[in-house]
Design an enzyme around this catalytic site. Structure first.
Site, short mmCIF file in Angstrom:
data_model
loop_
_atom_site.label_atom_id
_atom_site.label_comp_id
_atom_site.label_asym_id
_atom_site.label_seq_id
_atom_site.Cartn_x
_atom_site.Cartn_y
_atom_site.Cartn_z
N ARG A 164 0.85 -1.22 0.00
CA ARG A 164 0.00 0.00 0.00
C ARG A 164 0.87 1.24 0.00
NH1 ARG A 164 -2.64 -3.67 -0.94
NH2 ARG A 164 -4.63 -4.31 -0.04
N SER A 236 -11.11 -0.50 3.23
CA SER A 236 -10.32 -0.71 4.46
C SER A 236 -9.76 0.63 4.93
CB SER A 236 -9.15 -1.64 4.17
OG SER A 236 -9.63 -2.85 3.66
N GLU A 332 -5.14 4.06 5.97
CA GLU A 332 -4.73 3.82 4.59
C GLU A 332 -5.07 5.01 3.68
OE1 GLU A 332 -5.73 -0.15 2.75
OE2 GLU A 332 -6.64 1.12 1.24
C1 LIG Z 1 -15.46 -0.19 -1.07
C2 LIG Z 1 -13.98 0.04 -1.30
C3 LIG Z 1 -13.13 -1.05 -1.43
C4 LIG Z 1 -11.75 -0.86 -1.65
N1 LIG Z 1 -10.96 -1.96 -1.78
C5 LIG Z 1 -9.63 -1.82 -2.00
C6 LIG Z 1 -8.78 -2.97 -2.14
O1 LIG Z 1 -9.24 -4.12 -2.11
N2 LIG Z 1 -7.46 -2.77 -2.35
C7 LIG Z 1 -6.92 -1.52 -2.43
O2 LIG Z 1 -5.70 -1.41 -2.62
N3 LIG Z 1 -7.69 -0.41 -2.29
C8 LIG Z 1 -9.02 -0.52 -2.08
N4 LIG Z 1 -9.81 0.58 -1.92
C9 LIG Z 1 -9.20 1.91 -1.97
C10 LIG Z 1 -9.30 2.63 -3.34
O3 LIG Z 1 -10.32 2.12 -4.11
C11 LIG Z 1 -7.99 2.54 -4.13
O4 LIG Z 1 -6.93 3.08 -3.38
C12 LIG Z 1 -8.08 3.28 -5.48
O5 LIG Z 1 -6.90 3.07 -6.24
C13 LIG Z 1 -8.27 4.79 -5.31
O6 LIG Z 1 -8.58 5.32 -6.58
P1 LIG Z 1 -9.25 6.75 -6.72
O7 LIG Z 1 -9.26 7.07 -8.18
O8 LIG Z 1 -10.57 6.78 -6.06
O9 LIG Z 1 -8.19 7.66 -5.96
P2 LIG Z 1 -8.48 8.93 -5.06
O10 LIG Z 1 -9.16 8.53 -3.81
O11 LIG Z 1 -9.12 9.99 -5.87
O12 LIG Z 1 -6.99 9.37 -4.72
C14 LIG Z 1 -6.19 8.60 -3.85
C15 LIG Z 1 -4.78 9.21 -3.82
O13 LIG Z 1 -4.21 9.13 -5.12
C16 LIG Z 1 -3.90 10.43 -5.64
N5 LIG Z 1 -4.22 10.40 -7.07
C17 LIG Z 1 -5.38 9.99 -7.65
N6 LIG Z 1 -5.27 10.03 -9.00
C18 LIG Z 1 -4.01 10.47 -9.27
C19 LIG Z 1 -3.30 10.74 -10.48
N7 LIG Z 1 -3.85 10.55 -11.68
N8 LIG Z 1 -2.03 11.23 -10.38
C20 LIG Z 1 -1.46 11.44 -9.17
N9 LIG Z 1 -2.08 11.20 -7.99
C21 LIG Z 1 -3.36 10.72 -8.05
C22 LIG Z 1 -4.77 11.40 -4.85
O14 LIG Z 1 -4.18 12.69 -4.80
C23 LIG Z 1 -4.77 10.71 -3.49
O15 LIG Z 1 -3.57 11.00 -2.82
C24 LIG Z 1 -11.20 0.44 -1.72
C25 LIG Z 1 -12.08 1.55 -1.58
C26 LIG Z 1 -13.44 1.36 -1.37
C27 LIG Z 1 -14.36 2.55 -1.26
#
Ligand SMILES: Cc1cc2nc3c(=O)[nH]c(=O)nc-3n(C[C@H](O)[C@H](O)[C@H](O)COP(=O)(O)OP(=O)(O)OC[C@H]3O[C@@H](n4cnc5c(N)ncnc54)[C@H](O)[C@@H]3O)c2cc1C
Length: 336
Positions: A164, A236, A332
């Protein structure tokens, strides 16, 4: 001048559904949009924050910042002798990308199905689930480097992936804006079925296909995790803590039933959800925020609350775990 929105509401851009505003926001649908937004004189001197699907952030207050809403589309694929190389725009929905690759005969991402968010965010915390981490399926990415003002390509070694974790949460924090990700899906494909829960869901079938694995992952996750469109959450909320072999052995002597996984280096990974559950937090509600009743690792927002309340609850939980087990659990999601 860029197409900027002032005092832009972010409630629909974070899966907790917290109602905060961005001083300025830009929908970034191309690299040109990105460069234009950053160069706009109205945002000079303001911090820059990047949002994909907002599924791994806690927004605690209005953001006096330029918020870049990453919506760059794009999909292309090519085959080499040893792999399929799939490139996706940063704004592509991750689960849709997983489904598309499997449907089009390029398996390898099926264990990572139904993780919310965008392709561009997947490297940030090296997403992982059911025995596969992004780094095992990663070739390179393209990003705008704010330090040099140029676009760069970074390979897996440069991204410094960890559990992570990656360059983008450490030395490269706030420096890179990812615009595209190239995945490397090895040929021939091999199923990853090490997770007992996944094997059970597949009725211990010896040779399931990628589509069957994808369906099984979706079925398990749909049962276990709350749907963010119904109840605000970020999956998580705490990382699983890793302790020394000695501390792990001491804890196991007192708590023989403790969930744990021995690492290759001998250290012991503990299940944060188990630790929280033991402290009696599962299903606890504290006003507008709480702990999901089916999974102690997931914090939820019932509506009408804010990120500060959620963080206060998370600190209360981490303090209770520390007092009982002597282990500090860390959030996380990224706090913005
Ligand atoms: C129901 C649920 C289940 C989940 N299960 C998992 C799992 O099984 N495993 C897991 O690893 N994660 C899980 N997650 C967490 C999450 O889905 C992941 O971390 C996902 O990759 C986040 O994507 P996002 O586009 O929503 O990022 P955001 O929440 O929008 O951003 C997260 C971080 O990334 C940065 N960021 C986003 N896009 C970019 C970009 N293009 N360039 C630079 N920085 C960027 C943001 O600034 C921030 O710091 C879960 C979340 C939920 C709600």
């Amino acid at each position: 001048m860029a197409d900027l929105h002032e005092f832009y509401p972010l409630r629909r851009h974070n899966t907790f559904g917290f109602d905060v505003r961005a001083r300025f926001a830009a929908h970034v649908r191309s690299e040109d949009d990105l460069v234009a937004a950053l160069a706009d004189p109205r945002v000079a001197g303001l911090p820059v924050l990047v949002l994909g699907g907002g599924s791994n952030v806690v927004l605690t207050a209005d953001l006096q910042a330029l918020v870049l809403l990453m919506e760059i589309p794009g999909f292309s694929a090519r085959a080499s002798e040893t792999a399929w190389l799939v490139t996706a725009g940063a704004g592509e929905n991750w689960h849709a990308l997983v489904c598309r690759t499997v449907t089009e005969g390029m398996p390898g991402l099926e264990n990572l199905a139904l993780i919310p968010g965008t392709a561009g965010a997947a490297p940030i915390q090296n997403i992982g689930a059911y025995g596969v981490e992004l780094r095992e399926r990663f070739a390179s990415l393209r990003a705008y480097d704010r330090a040099s003002g140029t676009f760069v390509e970074l390979d897996a070694a440069q991204c410094a992936f960890g559990y992570r974790d990656s360059l983008f949460k450490q030395a490269g924090k706030d420096r890179y804006i990812i615009t595209a990700v190239t995945l490397r899906l090895p040929r021939p494909w091999q199923a990853v079925l090490g997770y007992a829960e996944l094997a059970r869901e597949l009725h211990d079938e010896p040779a399931p296909g990628a589509a069957a694995i994808l369906d099984a992952v979706v079925a398990i996750r749909s049962r276990k995790l709350p749907d963010p469109t119904r109840i605000g959450n970020a999956g998580s909320f705490f990382k699983n803590p890793v302790v020394s072999a000695a501390q792990g052995a001491a804890l196991l002597a007192v708590h023989p039933g403790m969930a744990h996984y021995t690492q290759a280096d001998g250290r012991i990974k503990l299940a944060a959800g188990w630790l929280i559950d033991q402290c009696g937090f599962k299903g606890v509600r504290d006003g507008a925020v709480g702990v999901y009743e089916k999974q102690a690792l997931v914090l939820v927002h019932h509506g009408g609350g804010n990120g500060a309340q959620l963080l206060a609850l998370s600190t209360r939980i981490a303090d209770a775990v520390q007092a009982r087990f002597g282990v500090r659990i860390e959030p996380e999601p990224v706090v913005l």
